[in-house]
Design a protein around this motif. Structure first.
Motif, PDB file in Angstrom:
ATOM      1  N   UNK A  83       0.816  -0.984  -0.211  1.00 24.77           N
ATOM      2  CA  UNK A  83       0.030   0.111   0.054  1.00 24.77           C
ATOM      3  C   UNK A  83       0.829   1.339   0.053  1.00 24.77           C
ATOM      4  N   UNK A 132       1.765   4.501  -3.449  1.00 26.88           N
ATOM      5  CA  UNK A 132       1.413   5.846  -3.791  1.00 26.88           C
ATOM      6  C   UNK A 132       1.810   6.419  -4.927  1.00 26.88           C
ATOM      7  N   UNK A 133       0.834   7.185  -5.675  1.00 25.86           N
ATOM      8  CA  UNK A 133       0.877   7.671  -6.953  1.00 25.86           C
ATOM      9  C   UNK A 133       2.313   8.658  -6.836  1.00 25.86           C
ATOM     10  N   UNK A 149       5.138   9.009  -5.564  1.00 30.21           N
ATOM     11  CA  UNK A 149       6.248   8.865  -4.815  1.00 30.21           C
ATOM     12  C   UNK A 149       6.423   7.429  -4.642  1.00 30.21           C
ATOM     13  N   UNK A 170      11.560  11.265   6.881  1.00 35.21           N
ATOM     14  CA  UNK A 170      10.357  10.714   7.392  1.00 35.21           C
ATOM     15  C   UNK A 170       9.802   9.528   6.552  1.00 35.21           C
ATOM     16  N   UNK A 171       9.901   9.723   5.176  1.00 37.42           N
ATOM     17  CA  UNK A 171       9.558   8.554   4.305  1.00 37.42           C
ATOM     18  C   UNK A 171      10.246   7.342   4.576  1.00 37.42           C
ATOM     19  N   UNK A 228       9.127   5.734   7.594  1.00 37.90           N
ATOM     20  CA  UNK A 228       8.321   4.883   7.476  1.00 37.90           C
ATOM     21  C   UNK A 228       8.428   3.698   6.874  1.00 37.90           C
ATOM     22  N   UNK A 272      -0.494  11.445  -3.360  1.00 35.50           N
ATOM     23  CA  UNK A 272       0.174  11.136  -2.023  1.00 35.50           C
ATOM     24  C   UNK A 272       0.144  12.378  -1.263  1.00 35.50           C
ATOM     25  N   UNK A 284       1.788  12.605   2.226  1.00 32.73           N
ATOM     26  CA  UNK A 284       2.388  12.853   3.532  1.00 32.73           C
ATOM     27  C   UNK A 284       3.251  13.667   3.755  1.00 32.73           C
ATOM     28  N   UNK A 299       3.580  17.001   6.424  1.00 36.93           N
ATOM     29  CA  UNK A 299       4.530  17.389   7.217  1.00 36.93           C
ATOM     30  C   UNK A 299       5.022  18.932   7.058  1.00 36.93           C
ATOM     31  N   UNK A 306      -3.909   5.579   5.045  1.00 39.65           N
ATOM     32  CA  UNK A 306      -2.671   5.848   5.786  1.00 39.65           C
ATOM     33  C   UNK A 306      -2.513   6.440   6.898  1.00 39.65           C
ATOM     34  N   UNK A 341       0.564   6.655   9.474  1.00 41.37           N
ATOM     35  CA  UNK A 341       1.405   7.558   8.782  1.00 41.37           C
ATOM     36  C   UNK A 341       1.199   8.916   9.170  1.00 41.37           C
ATOM     37  N   UNK A 366       2.974  11.917  11.456  1.00 39.94           N
ATOM     38  CA  UNK A 366       3.420  13.083  11.011  1.00 39.94           C
ATOM     39  C   UNK A 366       2.682  14.411  11.515  1.00 39.94           C
TER      40      UNK A 366
END
Lengths: 311, 311, 311, 311
Positions: free
Chosen positions: A254, A258-259, A261, A291-292, A295, D174, D176, D180, D205, D208, D212
């Motif tokens: 999942x 993510x589109x 990234x 942070x990515x 994760x 996306x 995230x 942040x 998400x 996550x 954040x």
């Protein structure tokens, strides 16, 4: 060379295109990636798709990369090459070039300007005219990237009109009802039974698609062994086991789907796993933040733990 | 070679790409078309744009056509080449190739995936990085084909960031307010005064755009002499005469600017005028019906009559 | 009350909704506008369309405005009310409400989410179910605003499925080939001959549409007498005269048809002509600049001169 | 009444609108649904959003439903009402109406026509003008449904311009990195710290987003207790436990988040759980097949098993 036709099944991995940190094609990593895929048990490879950053390569780079992959595979599994193009002359030129190199077939998505049923059907008649009847091809049904919605009757008409269309890359979303309807049509004898490989949501519905009659998966994931194992368990009739394996990988899958990234996530993990040397994505493209990466590390750690539990 | 920089003015014609009836590149017609344009008084040519069916050519055909045009022009007027591409590697490759052949500059539109101001500005920073600072380039602002809306502050930022961006192809629609705002910014000394060539509605607002400060036109029309004469009359201060000429051609220009079918209309008229041998448009492309041709004949006849009246 | 059915012809004007400078509904101007339209010879009125700023009115305002128009018209011509809505419950509620007040019919465009042929046909089956068989309705085919492309076979299927669909507002662009195809189908007896009113490009192809079999026009223009006179000349067989009139108005009509800013142009001219008290457009909406007004004045002056010449 | 301001946190459930099998509003089920949500521990309710089929209700039905929910809640938690509308007059009318009934605030998404940064900022200035400074509102950032991409600086500008904007419904995907960046801006003291509730991918998400800096979740899921428990575990510092709970529900959550068909899945499960009487979705809307239901049953059974394992 293995046959590539309506009987194709299993996992056809959508590969990345490895670059070095400076953005140049990385051919050593290309070799290593091919080896890794074959050792992991994939049944085919699909190169120069969207996730292969095909549009960011020069024509010359595309040829070099395709040749390298084909040389490394040495006919052990079919290699499919993305051939979608805004015009038929470049599509025909690319298809001829890669088939001459030893590709097993090409993959074509509808042009993003198409809207009505008749427009879509006429477009694929021109695709057939362009490719001739000797090139087996995969119909890519991915409305999220093309903006083109192909109704079930349209897919069936394309299959009837184009005997060399041997496979559907099923990526409509939601798409389970369409998959069932296409299978029902061949069960009723209205159309050939072509191969359907699943890719809905980037493989996020793989167990359900297999239960609806998909013959396998054609998508990408840094842990490609998940797709191989899920398909094998399902083929062996172990549906619950297929779900167990799928569920263990789902939190990370999942995240990787993510589109935008997502490709950076995939290349990061492949680099961590030692498959490719660099996680570089060509511009314009995403970069991962600290942070990515945190994760991804958390999800990977949890995934490993869960995989041990279900063994 | 004439200089191609911020001082560019007059008519830069968007040319078609001539094909023979069987769809092959027609290089003899290419020569004739170049001669016709230069004799008609154009100040520059723009090739391999949307109306030049650029995406329907193979890479090799694009090079052959560009070279033929450049050889025929022999440096008498600047030739601009469309270089929009989904990735920077192919964009850089094409730009280098045509500049080496003698092109005066290239034209770039934003990628259709861009949405926010920052995304657009970052994209053109990468364009600049790709082209280097030696290649003069034209910023194409055509939301109807790209889906990208560039606000006036964004256009100004791109101009500031990219000293080699020397021209704006102004095709936003409605776009008169934007044209006025960009001119006001350079009048106030906030930005360089770059060349702006009009193309709003395919030239259907030419007199108004000239009054707002456009330096000429960059678009296509089978009667390209209209644009030449309107620009000359306007530059000479004869605004009413510019409108008289424009209005005489407007009914046919409007007909030729229909999306999609318009290119077939343009090529039909160019073939009727003896400029190109065949009106063929490559697939996928429109075909004219008998009723379309009757419309064109009626409009052409009326246009000739009206032109006699205003002389 | 005049009948509103498949035999409808002539000019159905898309009206604006008059506001006072502070943005309130201006009912006195509404009366004056209705009188002006009827005196100009329109055959019907269409209210609460896109150019009537329908989505900017409260439900209560819509009812008040519709009632005022209907009261003023007093059944002398049919009044059609825009009833497109994102759901069928509000569509049904609005249709019932205006039919009870005395509207002759409603107009419905496809929901912007529709893509495939089957989706569009199913949608209009639900429209029919919603409206019942007593409400004559107009099918609005305007891809530029809806994003929905209805192929000719789809339009024919909708007509077959919905006997109470009596009129097509033809606004596809380019649309001349579709208009010819729909007329050919009824000429061959395959479908009913329904009324087709032209609106392609906001009426910018009116003479050509009439020649292809349109029965009149349904669109807006501040000089609505142009449409009345063009339709009458054409109906009388004076095709060249129809073109003469059309061409005289075309430069201004083209200016008024600019997307977005066009409504401000239309209301400005209507206010100048004394039809409505204020040119106010509700937010979010465009405002005219001094340069825009200078353009309009120049075009209006030239239009008057040209009209004198052709008389 | 609980305060609704920047300090809001926890789960604000996006509710469905219950209908009976014949499509009528089901007010008894509405009561039961409210009770169920409050017993499950939600901190607020959001009604009349997309998943509440708001556009399929008449204005009268919207009022009846909102009043029923508010009467049942009796001020125990804040109730937010979706107020996005194509025009400001209907937006203002709806907002006034629901605030008078006792709603705590409204939620507004950008109009789908907006593209440039300036257009978006200007739009929300008009929203503020429409709502006045007494109505707390939620900025909904959901590009998948609106087509509008709001860059981080745009969101920050809207927050600065609109003191009554107290919450962001974060649904960019996306998203995230954006979450942040917005938190970093308030940490640096550049903007107020407003409440951010997570909804990226329909809550897919959630862990996550909480890591954040999201303050909770605003989305829908038939097993809403998942969101409550994940948010509580996270708030208590038990990140791994939050993931454990989330992962157990993820396979079904993923299935329920399929665009389009997802609402039918959600209502089916809510009906199975006895919360609402009927799973009816108003037209145009999806229907579940026998295979869909088999999928849901398998996933639900596996979910129950997994939940027992992690306890």
């Amino acid at each position: 060379m293995p046959v590539f036709d309506e009987s194709a099944k299993g996992v056809y991995l959508i590969t990345v295109t490895p670059f070095s940190d400076n953005g140049a094609l990385d051919l050593d990593s290309t070799d290593r990636m091919v080896d890794f895929c074959l050792e992991s048990g994939v049944d085919g490879l699909t190169i120069l798709g969207i996730m292969g950053e095909a549009t960011k390569l020069t024509a010359e780079e595309s040829r070099i990369f395709a040749r390298r992959v084909l040389d490394r595979v040495r006919g052990r599994v079919p290699v499919i090459v993305g051939a979608s193009a805004p015009g038929f002359a470049p599509m025909g030129e690319l298809a001829k070039s890669v088939m001459d190199m030893g590709a097993a077939g090409v993959m074509v998505a509808p042009a993003s300007t198409l809207r009505t049923d008749d427009q879509i059907i006429a477009y694929f008649d021109m695709v057939t005219e362009t490719l001739g009847d000797k090139v087996p091809w995969v119909l890519q049904d991915h409305p999220v990237s093309t903006g083109v919605q192909m109704a079930t009757p349209v897919v069936l008409r394309i299959m009837k009109n184009a005997p060399s269309c041997v496979m559907l890359k099923h990526e409509d979303s939601p798409g389970l009802a369409k998959l069932s309807a296409i299978r029902a049509a061949s069960d009723r004898g209205e159309v050939r039974r072509l191969s359907i490989l699943a890719g809905n949501g980037g493989g996020l519905f793989l167990p359900e698609e297999l239960s609806r009659g998909a013959d396998g998966a054609m998508t990408g994931f840094a842990y490609l062994e998940m797709m191989v194992e899920v398909c094998r368990a399902h083929a062996a009739g172990n549906v619950e086991q297929a779900h167990d394996i799928f569920d263990a990988y789902l939190p990370l899958a999942r995240y990787e789907q993510q589109t935008g990234v997502g490709l950076a996530v995939r290349k990061y993990i492949l680099a961590q796993r030692g498959v490719i040397a660099s996680s570089a994505v060509r511009k314009p493209g995403p970069k991962l933040s600290a942070q990515d990466i945190a994760d991804i590390e958390l999800l990977t750690r949890r995934q490993e733990k869960r995989l041990r539990e279900i063994q």
